[in-house]
Design a protein around this motif. Structure first.
Motif, PDB file in Angstrom:
ATOM      1  N   SER A 157       0.835  -1.208   0.000  1.00  0.00           N
ATOM      2  CA  SER A 157       0.000   0.000   0.000  1.00  0.00           C
ATOM      3  C   SER A 157       0.861   1.245   0.000  1.00  0.00           C
ATOM      4  O   SER A 157       1.694   1.439   0.905  1.00  0.00           O
ATOM      5  N   ILE A 158       0.666   2.106  -0.990  1.00  0.00           N
ATOM      6  CA  ILE A 158       1.398   3.372  -1.036  1.00  0.00           C
ATOM      7  C   ILE A 158       0.943   4.284   0.092  1.00  0.00           C
ATOM      8  O   ILE A 158       1.748   4.991   0.708  1.00  0.00           O
ATOM      9  N   SER A 159      -0.342   4.264   0.399  1.00  0.00           N
ATOM     10  CA  SER A 159      -0.870   5.089   1.492  1.00  0.00           C
ATOM     11  C   SER A 159      -0.211   4.732   2.818  1.00  0.00           C
ATOM     12  O   SER A 159       0.173   5.607   3.600  1.00  0.00           O
ATOM     13  N   ASN A 160      -0.077   3.425   3.074  1.00  0.00           N
ATOM     14  CA  ASN A 160       0.577   3.011   4.319  1.00  0.00           C
ATOM     15  C   ASN A 160       2.039   3.427   4.342  1.00  0.00           C
ATOM     16  O   ASN A 160       2.577   3.830   5.382  1.00  0.00           O
ATOM     17  N   TYR A 161       2.689   3.325   3.183  1.00  0.00           N
ATOM     18  CA  TYR A 161       4.104   3.742   3.098  1.00  0.00           C
ATOM     19  C   TYR A 161       4.237   5.228   3.411  1.00  0.00           C
ATOM     20  O   TYR A 161       5.124   5.644   4.177  1.00  0.00           O
ATOM     21  N   LEU A 162       3.362   6.052   2.841  1.00  0.00           N
ATOM     22  CA  LEU A 162       3.415   7.496   3.088  1.00  0.00           C
ATOM     23  C   LEU A 162       3.086   7.813   4.535  1.00  0.00           C
ATOM     24  O   LEU A 162       3.670   8.722   5.136  1.00  0.00           O
ATOM     25  N   ASN A 163       2.158   7.085   5.118  1.00  0.00           N
ATOM     26  CA  ASN A 163       1.793   7.310   6.518  1.00  0.00           C
ATOM     27  C   ASN A 163       3.001   7.133   7.425  1.00  0.00           C
ATOM     28  O   ASN A 163       3.196   7.870   8.392  1.00  0.00           O
ATOM     29  N   GLU A 164       3.851   6.166   7.096  1.00  0.00           N
ATOM     30  CA  GLU A 164       5.018   5.870   7.929  1.00  0.00           C
ATOM     31  C   GLU A 164       6.234   6.724   7.570  1.00  0.00           C
ATOM     32  O   GLU A 164       7.105   6.954   8.414  1.00  0.00           O
ATOM     33  N   ASN A 165       6.303   7.202   6.330  1.00  0.00           N
ATOM     34  CA  ASN A 165       7.559   7.807   5.860  1.00  0.00           C
ATOM     35  C   ASN A 165       7.463   9.243   5.363  1.00  0.00           C
ATOM     36  O   ASN A 165       8.498   9.857   5.082  1.00  0.00           O
TER      37      ASN A 165
END
Length: 613
Positions: free
Chosen positions: A45-53
């Motif tokens: 998930s790109i959204s999850n990646y952005l949420n963390e990074n």
């Protein structure tokens, strides 16, 4: 930018992402697609990646439609001071759009770099960029200036991008102020004295200065670190009282404390705790000088009391002058008596490199082609009030860049004393002066004798290097003068004619190395030079006799070393000739390791940068 993520959601986008990654070697390529490429990180998930990074990254490049980019980043946007630079590239790599944190975050520069990699169109909508005017919110960072504004930066920038009449005050001269002078918008008027500004005519004042001014209109101060403080003190000195008092004394004299570059005293004060605390608290370097070093300086206010105690005429003024390189001080010695009975002195000097004073520019004009002068050299030439050029060695076409009204003189028929007299006349008036030398001034330029006189007369000068004839020779011969495993050195020398050579610098001695030899000023003794070279070089070693390299009447004669004297004789050239000898001439063998696929280095580690989940 150090931490960069390149995010792609289509196959075509992934292809472009991998191209972009090559320009940013430590970046990661992120996708939800499956891929066998070792440089690609496949995530769920790109959204999850952005949420963390999102807040951990310096830059994010989306290779997607702009709408997808905007929807993905929307939940994580905070403010321009902390958000990463975000750009969006379409799948075909036709357009690159700056999306977020254009100035402070660097997205506009990021956009331009990616566009250059892809041959794409950069789309930047920031008002100052569209108008091609200064980005006031990044100038401080760009030129290492502290910033102080009477209004919020947004309000100040609004005045500027709306082209309100602006006064620009320049109290110093550095790389930043030179940039501002060369890129002056038409609604900005430059001043070099605050007293000359009629504030009623302007709606904004921008000042690059170490001084404080009472300004009646909105103002933006850029404060450069250009001041040196020298200090002496009694044996005991309270740290807090010293620092607070010094800051107040500077403020009373309208000096920005943030303009302090360094701080110094005599070496017997190296352990003075108040000085050490001041240095640590304010991150200002602290230096000390010996009595012998201090005594090389003539101070405005010598003290017999200080001389009798520690053997120097003064500490504060002399150390400020030593730190700044300046023979004058901005603030003469001040004696401060603290409430607790302790004492200290201080003096302030301005870094001599940033003073708005004239200096002679000794500029290398290059080998002959008027377009082979450096950009910096050409700029000084265009701005000069007085230009002296060596007419026999510098093309007259180069003087066509001089501005209207400039004094332009050919020095070929002048003595050194006559040249200096002309330069001194203009120097006293504060005019901009250029001494235009052929090639690079450091090689057979006879500038040391000029600099000796400038030093004696107290005339400041600086050198702008130029392209030497030996570099132009390599270009004309389409040769690299350092070939792997064949020759790795270049000798620049001349033969011994009327002017004797140092005993260890004979042509024969240098020839023993078999380095590429570039021999100046020696066509008239070609036979002698040939004989000395043949002591160590093979007779069939390539040789080039090069007349007026890069000039319109350039002539090149090539052959073997054993024929050097005959080649020179047949050429009928005796002046402005460079002789090049060596196996590097025309060589096309032996590959450098630098670009070998097996060779690893700082920019190509062959290391994979991927994300694991």
């Amino acid at each position: 930018m150090k931490k960069i993520a390149i995010i792609a959601v289509t196959e075509k986008g992934l292809e472009k992402a991998l191209v972009i990654q090559k320009e940013f070697p430590k970046s990661v390529v992120i996708t939800t697609l499956s891929s066998t490429n070792g440089n690609v990180s496949t995530i769920n998930s790109i959204s999850n990646y952005l949420n963390e990074n999102f807040t951990k990254l310096d830059g994010i490049c989306f290779v997607t439609a702009l709408g997808i980019c905007v929807r993905l980043i929307a939940p994580y946007i905070q403010d321009k001071n902390s958000d990463p630079a975000v750009v969006s590239v379409d799948d075909l790599g036709l357009n690159v759009q700056s999306v977020l944190s254009g100035h402070k975050g660097g997205a506009n520069d990021f956009t331009s770099k990616i566009a250059a990699v892809l041959g794409a169109k950069p789309i930047i909508s920031t008002s100052s960029d569209v108008q091609n005017i200064w980005a006031l919110d990044t100038l401080g960072t760009q030129f290492d200036w502290q910033v102080k504004s009477s209004l919020s930066m947004n309000k100040t920038m609004a005045l500027f991008v709306n082209n309100k009449p602006t006064a620009l005050l320049l109290d110093i001269k550095d790389k930043g102020t030179q940039h501002l002078e060369k890129t002056l918008p038409n609604f900005v008027t430059v001043f070099y004295r605050e007293a000359d500004i009629d504030y009623a005519q302007f709606e904004l004042c921008i000042a690059i200065s170490y001084k404080m001014y009472e300004v009646s209109i909105p103002s933006l101060f850029f404060i450069p670190k250009v001041l040196s403080i020298g200090s002496g003190c009694s044996k005991q000195l309270d740290s807090v009282l010293f620092e607070t008092t010094l800051k107040e004394e500077l403020r009373r004299r309208n000096i920005h404390f943030s303009a302090i570059k360094n701080f110094g005293s005599i070496d017997i004060k190296a352990g003075q705790q108040a000085y050490l605390d001041f240095s640590n608290n304010n991150k200002i370097p602290f230096s000390t000088f010996t009595a012998d070093e201090i005594n090389t300086i003539t101070v405005p206010n010598p003290s017999e009391v200080v001389r009798s105690k520690i053997g120097v005429q003064g500490v504060s003024e002399s150390t400020a002058m030593l730190l700044s390189g300046n023979k004058n001080v901005v603030i003469e010695k001040q004696k401060i008596h603290l409430d607790n009975g302790e004492k200290f002195t201080f003096s302030v000097a301005l870094d001599t490199k940033v003073e708005r004073s004239t200096a002679i520019a000794i500029i290398g004009a290059g080998p002959g082609d008027e377009e082979l002068i450096t950009v910096k050299g050409k700029q000084y030439l265009e701005e000069a009030d007085c230009v002296l050029y060596a007419g026999s060695l510098v093309p007259e076409e180069m003087t066509s860049w001089c501005k209207s009204g400039a004094v332009v003189r050919n020095s070929a028929m002048m003595t050194l004393e006559e040249q200096v007299s002309i330069m001194q006349e203009h120097y006293k008036k504060g005019n901009s002066i250029v001494r235009l030398q052929s090639g690079d001034p450091s090689l057979y330029g006879a500038i040391q004798e000029q600099m000796t006189i400038f030093d004696e007369l107290g005339m400041d000068y600086f050198i702008v290097p130029g392209i030497s004839a030996f570099s132009a020779a390599a270009a004309v011969l389409k040769s690299e003068f350092t070939i792997p495993e064949v020759v790795q050195s270049i000798v620049l020398t001349r033969g011994e004619g009327k002017t004797p050579m140092p005993s260890k610098e004979s042509i024969s001695a240098f020839a023993a190395t078999n380095a590429t030899m570039c021999i100046f000023l020696s066509a008239g003794i070609a036979k002698k030079v040939e004989a000395q070279l043949l002591e160590h070089f093979n007779a069939d070693t390539p040789v080039a006799v090069m007349y007026r390299i890069s000039w319109k009447d350039e002539e090149i004669f090539q052959g073997k070393l054993e024929d050097l004297a005959e080649i020179v004789k047949k050429s009928k050239k005796t002046r402005t000739v460079l002789i090049v000898v060596g196996h590097a001439i025309g060589a096309r063998k032996n590959r450098s390791q630098l670009y070998s696929p097996e060779w690893k280095h700082i920019f190509r580690t062959n290391k994979k940068f991927v994300v694991t989940e």
